[in-house]
Design a protein around this motif. Structure first.
Motif, PDB file in Angstrom:
ATOM      1  N   LEU A  69       0.844  -1.196   0.000  1.00 46.07           N
ATOM      2  CA  LEU A  69       0.000   0.000   0.000  1.00 46.07           C
ATOM      3  C   LEU A  69       0.876   1.242   0.000  1.00 46.07           C
ATOM      4  CD1 LEU A  69      -2.616  -1.111   2.687  1.00 46.07           C
ATOM      5  CD2 LEU A  69      -2.863  -1.199   0.182  1.00 46.07           C
ATOM      6  N   SER A  70       0.690   2.070  -1.006  1.00 51.18           N
ATOM      7  CA  SER A  70       1.509   3.265  -1.131  1.00 51.18           C
ATOM      8  C   SER A  70       0.910   4.420  -0.316  1.00 51.18           C
ATOM      9  CB  SER A  70       1.605   3.645  -2.605  1.00 51.18           C
ATOM     10  OG  SER A  70       2.802   4.326  -2.839  1.00 51.18           O
ATOM     11  N   THR A  71       1.739   5.410  -0.007  1.00 50.66           N
ATOM     12  CA  THR A  71       1.261   6.555   0.786  1.00 50.66           C
ATOM     13  C   THR A  71       1.723   7.872   0.142  1.00 50.66           C
ATOM     14  OG1 THR A  71       3.221   6.363   2.187  1.00 50.66           O
ATOM     15  CG2 THR A  71       1.201   5.325   2.994  1.00 50.66           C
ATOM     16  N   LEU A  72       1.170   8.965   0.638  1.00 55.95           N
ATOM     17  CA  LEU A  72       1.447  10.290   0.075  1.00 55.95           C
ATOM     18  C   LEU A  72       2.910  10.697   0.253  1.00 55.95           C
ATOM     19  CD1 LEU A  72      -1.669  12.188   1.435  1.00 55.95           C
ATOM     20  CD2 LEU A  72      -1.194  11.677  -0.985  1.00 55.95           C
ATOM     21  N   ALA A  73       3.400  11.428  -0.763  1.00 52.48           N
ATOM     22  CA  ALA A  73       4.784  11.902  -0.704  1.00 52.48           C
ATOM     23  C   ALA A  73       4.906  13.217   0.061  1.00 52.48           C
ATOM     24  CB  ALA A  73       5.338  12.074  -2.113  1.00 52.48           C
ATOM     25  N   LEU A  74       3.879  14.052   0.005  1.00 47.13           N
ATOM     26  CA  LEU A  74       3.954  15.368   0.663  1.00 47.13           C
ATOM     27  C   LEU A  74       2.733  15.536   1.562  1.00 47.13           C
ATOM     28  CD1 LEU A  74       5.365  18.122   0.987  1.00 47.13           C
ATOM     29  CD2 LEU A  74       4.097  18.934  -1.004  1.00 47.13           C
ATOM     30  N   ILE A  75       2.996  15.685   2.851  1.00 45.26           N
ATOM     31  CA  ILE A  75       1.924  15.720   3.848  1.00 45.26           C
ATOM     32  C   ILE A  75       1.969  17.061   4.558  1.00 45.26           C
ATOM     33  CG2 ILE A  75       1.082  14.628   5.968  1.00 45.26           C
ATOM     34  CD1 ILE A  75       2.888  12.159   4.689  1.00 45.26           C
ATOM     35  N   GLY A  91      -1.271  -1.822   7.661  1.00 44.33           N
ATOM     36  CA  GLY A  91      -0.342  -2.787   7.083  1.00 44.33           C
ATOM     37  C   GLY A  91      -0.120  -3.972   8.008  1.00 44.33           C
ATOM     38  N   ASP A  92       0.225  -5.103   7.423  1.00 42.91           N
ATOM     39  CA  ASP A  92       0.600  -6.252   8.239  1.00 42.91           C
ATOM     40  C   ASP A  92       1.711  -7.006   7.515  1.00 42.91           C
ATOM     41  OD1 ASP A  92      -0.585  -7.856   6.248  1.00 42.91           O
ATOM     42  OD2 ASP A  92      -2.533  -7.752   7.255  1.00 42.91           O
ATOM     43  N   GLU A  93       2.022  -8.207   7.955  1.00 40.39           N
ATOM     44  CA  GLU A  93       3.166  -8.914   7.368  1.00 40.39           C
ATOM     45  C   GLU A  93       2.901  -9.341   5.935  1.00 40.39           C
ATOM     46  OE1 GLU A  93       4.949 -11.796   9.857  1.00 40.39           O
ATOM     47  OE2 GLU A  93       5.520 -10.240  11.288  1.00 40.39           O
ATOM     48  N   ASP A  94       1.626  -9.485   5.597  1.00 42.64           N
ATOM     49  CA  ASP A  94       1.303  -9.895   4.228  1.00 42.64           C
ATOM     50  C   ASP A  94       1.196  -8.704   3.298  1.00 42.64           C
ATOM     51  OD1 ASP A  94       1.181 -12.584   4.906  1.00 42.64           O
ATOM     52  OD2 ASP A  94      -0.855 -12.339   5.702  1.00 42.64           O
ATOM     53  N   ILE A  95       0.599  -7.644   3.805  1.00 44.28           N
ATOM     54  CA  ILE A  95       0.437  -6.444   2.989  1.00 44.28           C
ATOM     55  C   ILE A  95       1.263  -5.320   3.607  1.00 44.28           C
ATOM     56  CG2 ILE A  95      -1.217  -4.792   2.051  1.00 44.28           C
ATOM     57  CD1 ILE A  95      -2.976  -6.987   1.502  1.00 44.28           C
ATOM     58  N   LEU A  96       2.402  -5.052   2.990  1.00 42.55           N
ATOM     59  CA  LEU A  96       3.286  -4.021   3.526  1.00 42.55           C
ATOM     60  C   LEU A  96       2.800  -2.639   3.098  1.00 42.55           C
ATOM     61  CD1 LEU A  96       6.862  -5.505   2.924  1.00 42.55           C
ATOM     62  CD2 LEU A  96       5.303  -5.881   4.845  1.00 42.55           C
ATOM     63  N   LYS A 109       8.117   2.268  11.986  1.00 42.53           N
ATOM     64  CA  LYS A 109       9.321   1.812  12.678  1.00 42.53           C
ATOM     65  C   LYS A 109       9.103   0.448  13.339  1.00 42.53           C
ATOM     66  CE  LYS A 109      12.644   3.095  16.196  1.00 42.53           C
ATOM     67  NZ  LYS A 109      13.149   4.082  17.117  1.00 42.53           N
ATOM     68  N   GLY A 110      10.085  -0.437  13.149  1.00 39.56           N
ATOM     69  CA  GLY A 110      10.026  -1.730  13.826  1.00 39.56           C
ATOM     70  C   GLY A 110       9.206  -2.771  13.117  1.00 39.56           C
ATOM     71  N   GLN A 111       8.549  -2.385  12.041  1.00 40.05           N
ATOM     72  CA  GLN A 111       7.817  -3.406  11.271  1.00 40.05           C
ATOM     73  C   GLN A 111       8.297  -3.376   9.819  1.00 40.05           C
ATOM     74  OE1 GLN A 111       3.613  -2.302  10.263  1.00 40.05           O
ATOM     75  NE2 GLN A 111       3.861  -0.779  11.868  1.00 40.05           N
ATOM     76  N   PRO A 112       8.192  -4.519   9.115  1.00 41.69           N
ATOM     77  CA  PRO A 112       8.666  -4.535   7.735  1.00 41.69           C
ATOM     78  C   PRO A 112       7.894  -3.529   6.892  1.00 41.69           C
ATOM     79  CG  PRO A 112       7.958  -6.735   8.470  1.00 41.69           C
ATOM     80  CD  PRO A 112       7.590  -5.786   9.546  1.00 41.69           C
TER      81      PRO A 112
END
Lengths: 301, 328
Positions: A69-75, A91-96, A109-112
């Motif tokens: 899942l992609s996210t915004l570049a400018l917030i 997000g989870d381990e299957d869907i980053l 942080k701390g998750q893939p």
């Protein structure tokens, strides 16, 4: 070594149904390993895509594609921040989730997670920081040359990715140039960027093709085609190759083409000739990777 | 409310003295190499010049911030690391950094050296800013020129570091540190080379009809009728054709001037005001700094002092830029 072909997020404002159908077709027909889904450019577009995301993700997962899942570049405001908070929390381990701003890397942080080309990773120190933070792939900024990519790939604790096809994302702004080109403001933009599914062409005063505008994003006019550098990249240890979706070319065919290039089944000149044939009149570029002006193209390997 | 700090540019020792003498609380500057984002020929400071500059500033009660705000080249971080080491050894009051690897390096090797986050890091939201504070103990963030004043105010409710905002000078219309337009045309990038639209790639060509075109690399950036004042072809301030119309598509040739918004910025929570222009001469620096000194001092007595810097502004025109929402 295995090559991972990545379909990057659609950067343009496609009609939501077209957007959905594009991903359905990628799920059903495209030889790609990972597919990035979600709005990276303009937060005003997200409400239109959101209703279609679950179906798209389901279809891609069913087709054994890894979905990110992609996210915004400018917030810039609370609404945009909350949008990114929601996605990173989902997000989870299957869907980053792909971070395209430092804020998202902090939330992840701390998750893939994946890091997109809008986060500035120019050197080993930054690369290693993000690797320790949990990044499992990093798509490098588009302006790096082979020397820099080689230095980054050496002993990298995290797989690196290079965008090899599509108009280059060169800049992002608070201001919407698509609206401005139509004498509108961003607040009352009428979603005018939907008129240009591959971006609005920008020419110089003497009519030379120059750039392309995609809402708040400014892109190269030329389409990046790094097929001539794929084997060099592989020699440096790069095995993730990103294709950036366009409407004016069959992306299933583009994926097949780059698969063949990555497998060594066809050479770069043949690949470029095919691409040129499909994209009548399009200009191409690959200058950055050769350490030259980004807009230039040379088919020498 | 605490008085706003006036942070002023210097590209030469003469400009540094002019800034200090004109009332700068702080002067920011860089070393003479690609470690800073104004890497222009003949500009910036050697180590001995910085040492003398620090001495001069101290003698007048002013501070020195050292900008090391480009992104180190992969395979060659040494010049950047050395810049931080030397800045710490010479006793600068803060280093202004953009790259995460550099922040990490500085925090680990010089924990007592005050760290500011450069505008080139483009930290425009609370999660990003709090990350830089938590991870690298950044004390101040220079905000990118993308936020409106109400957005800055809202941001301050969710952060506890100081902020510094640009109030005058050149105006990046793209989010800083996230723009590759210059390297697309010239190969030289703000992020890696510290330059945008470099002079070595600029040409002015006279046409047969008496007009003149300005070019950057292989591309025409603007054209000027006979007698029309020709501006520098900064890529995003050129005239282009889109949707069948010729216009200053990205931005008109204007300068930022937020002099009339200083009280609003202070109320929004801003700590320091920044003037752009390390490439400018000492006369310009003196004029702009004194004008803002008067404005800031005037706020103390409740009198808002409008400045008249139109003549020194780029294209002799000004804008409040992104601080006003209609700019978007």
């Amino acid at each position: 070594m295995n090559n991972t072909l990545v379909m990057g997020p659609v950067l343009f404002n496609w009609k939501p149904e077209d957007w959905r159908d594009f991903y359905f077709r990628i799920a059903d027909e495209a030889d790609v390993d990972e597919v990035f889904v979600g709005e990276a450019v303009c937060s005003k577009r997200t409400p239109f895509l959101d209703p279609f995301i679950p179906d798209v993700v389901e279809r891609l997962v069913a087709a054994d594609k890894k979905v990110v899942l992609s996210t915004l570049a400018l917030i810039m405001n609370t609404r945009e921040m909350n949008n990114v908070r929601d996605i990173t929390a989902s997000g989870d381990e299957d869907i980053l989730v792909e971070a395209n701003d430092v804020s998202a890397t902090a939330l992840l942080k701390g998750q893939p997670h994946a890091i997109g080309p809008y986060v500035n990773i120019y050197n080993e120190g930054t690369r290693d920081y993000f690797a320790r933070n949990g990044a499992t792939s990093i798509c490098l900024p588009v302006e790096l040359d082979l020397n820099a990519i080689g230095a980054l790939a050496k002993d990298s604790p995290v797989p690196l990715e290079v965008m090899v096809f599509g108009r280059l994302p060169l800049a992002i702004s608070a201001r919407c140039y698509h609206a401005r080109a139509h004498k509108l403001h961003k607040d009352g933009c009428q979603y005018i960027c939907a008129e240009d599914p591959d971006g609005l062409d920008v020419q110089t005063l003497n009519g030379e093709p120059f750039l392309a505008v995609n809402g708040v994003q400014t892109m190269s006019h030329a389409y990046s085609d790094l097929s001539a550098s794929v084997s060099d990249l592989q020699d440096l240890g790069i095995n993730r190759f990103r294709l950036s979706p366009h409407a004016n070319v069959d992306m299933v065919a583009v994926a097949q083409l780059y698969r063949e290039v990555a497998n060594g089944a066809i050479d770069a000149q043949e690949a470029h000739a095919r691409l040129s044939g499909w994209m009548d009149g399009a200009a191409f570029c690959n200058g950055y990777i050769k350490g030259e002006n980004g807009h230039t193209f040379s088919d020498a390997q | 409310m605490k008085k706003l700090e006036l942070v002023c540019p210097a590209g030469t020792p003469a400009a540094l003295r002019a800034a200090v003498d004109s009332g700068a609380d702080t002067v920011y500057l860089g070393f003479r190499d690609a470690t800073n984002a104004r890497n222009f020929p003949g500009l910036n400071f050697s180590r001995p010049e910085l040492e003398q500059g620090i001495e001069y500033a101290r003698s007048k009660g002013a501070h020195i911030y050292l900008a090391i705000n480009t992104f180190p080249t992969a395979g060659d971080p040494e010049p950047w690391h050395k810049a931080v080491d030397d800045g710490a050894a010479l006793g600068v009051d803060a280093v202004i950094l953009a790259d995460i690897g550099m922040l990490d390096y500085a925090a680990q090797n010089h924990p007592d050296l005050r760290r500011h986050l450069s505008v080139q890091a483009s930290a425009s939201n609370p999660e990003a800013i709090n990350f830089y504070q938590d991870a690298f103990d950044v004390k101040r963030v220079v905000l990118p020129r993308v936020l409106t004043v109400p957005e800055i105010k809202a941001l301050h409710k969710e952060i506890s570091v100081e902020t510094e905002v640009f109030v005058f000078g050149g105006l990046c219309v793209m989010a800083e540190g996230r723009c590759s337009l210059s390297s697309y045309v010239t190969g030289q990038s703000p992020n890696t080379n510290g330059v945008c639209s470099p002079a070595c790639d600029v040409r002015y060509e006279d046409e047969d009809d008496g007009s003149m075109v300005s070019r950057l690399g292989d591309f025409t950036i603007n054209a000027f009728a006979p007698g029309e004042a020709a501006g520098y072809p900064t890529l995003c301030k050129g005239r282009f054709v889109a949707n069948g119309e010729t216009s200053y598509l990205f931005e008109d040739p204007v300068s930022l001037n937020a002099a009339s918004m200083l009280s609003e910025l202070q109320e929004a929570g801003v700590t320091a005001l920044k003037i752009e222009g390390r490439q400018r001469g000492k006369a310009y620096i003196a004029e702009v700094v004194s004008s803002f000194r008067k404005s800031v001092d005037g706020m103390e007595s409740g009198a808002e002092v409008e400045n008249d810097l139109t003549q020194v502004a780029e294209g002799q025109r000004k804008t409040a830029g992104a601080y006003q929402k209609t700019w978007r």
